[in-house]
Design an enzyme around this catalytic site. Structure first.
Site: not given
Ligand code: ADP
Ligand code: MG
Length: 269
Positions: A40, A14, A9, A125
């Site tokens: 993104k 990720k 999601k 998603d």
């Molecule tokens: P996605 O790629 O799935 O959209 P992101 O990797 O960009 O998600 O992460 C979304 C947010 O969650 C970011 O701000 C990231 O720093 C935070 N985040 C991800 N994993 C963790 C974790 N284990 N602990 C704290 N914050 C996290």
């Molecule tokens: Mg991402």
């Protein structure tokens, strides 16, 4: 060459997980390429130290047939090759279609040469035709799904498992496991373990929620760079080793929504 994909999601973690894994693999001496498949464009930000401004689709739009590999392959932390598929201008075009164009371009430019590991970071998603391309066309063979214990995250994970099942029956794609990324929900680890079991897979990691991830992100770095001695960095290193030695690759058995709802209610209350 190992070809893995992380699905999940939006906002579940990720890209953070993918970048920390790429950093861990590269520190083991492996040649790594990370490919962001999310409009993104921020998959490789922590590896590059900035947002990628030259995505494959941007370059195709600007230069058409004159795009060269050097336009779209950027070198990040520890020599990691970083690519962002990119997306259409907001409000126009189809993001899934963009991924198809971008991956075809990467293939024709022979961007991937002697890498030991390719890591696709894919928004999951919606498992529309475009987002399924990394699975469908054999770009990635080992799929990992990132999820927390939240219902909507598990719902997306279950849908992704349905996509993996469909293509596993035709080709060599397999589910390698669920990567739990904690949101500190009630009984989260036990719930994720049971969810994985129902899907006929494993919970390959349970990554704690830790502010060091946010601090590293604010410094545009992976945790491995920002806090190499931290427990969180070790969690990512351990996951990289477990992925390399993973032999439990399965055809998933997704749940119905009713079963999923019941499971979450059972554990979450
Ligand atoms: P996605 O790629 O799935 O959209 P992101 O990797 O960009 O998600 O992460 C979304 C947010 O969650 C970011 O701000 C990231 O720093 C935070 N985040 C991800 N994993 C963790 C974790 N284990 N602990 C704290 N914050 C996290
Ligand atoms: Mg991402």
């Amino acid at each position: 060459m190992k070809k893995i994909a992380l699905y999940g999601k939006g906002g579940i973690g990720k890209s953070t997980t993918a970048s920390n894994l790429s950093a861990a693999f590269s520190e083991e001496g492996l040649k790594v390429c990370q490919i962001g498949c999310d409009p993104k464009n921020d998959s490789t930000r922590l590896l590059l130290g900035h947002i990628c401004k030259q995505t494959v689709l941007d370059m195709v739009r600007d230069k058409d047939d004159d795009v060269e590999a050097a336009d779209i392959v950027h070198t990040g932390y520890n020599g990691i090759k970083c690519v962002e598929a990119g997306g259409p201008e907001p409000g126009v075009g189809c993001a899934g279609r963009g991924i198809i164009v971008a991956l075809e371009k990467l293939k024709s430019l022979e961007v991937i040469t002697d890498e030991d590991l390719i890591l696709y970071d894919v928004l999951g998603d919606v498992v529309c035709g475009g987002f399924a391309v990394p699975i469908r066309e054999g770009y990635a063979t080992d799929i990992y799904i990132v999820s927390s214990g939240e219902l909507m995250s598990l719902y997306a994970a279950n849908n992704i498992a349905k996509g993996v099942k469909r293509f596993a029956l035709r080709g060599g794609v397999r589910l390698g496991g669920i990567i739990g990324n904690s949101r500190n929900t009630p009984n989260e680890r036990a719930l994720l373990e049971e969810f994985a079991k129902r899907l006929h897979t494993q919970l390959i990691a349970f990554i704690p929620r830790d502010v060091v991830v946010n601090k590293a992100e604010n410094n545009r770095q992976t945790v491995l760079q920002y806090a190499p001695e931290s427990a969180q960095a070790e969690v990512y290193r351990q996951l990289s080793r477990d992925i390399m030695s993973n032999e439990k690759l399965s055809v998933p058995t997704p749940m119905t929504f009713d079963e999923l709802e019941k499971l979450v209610a059972e554990y979450g209350n």
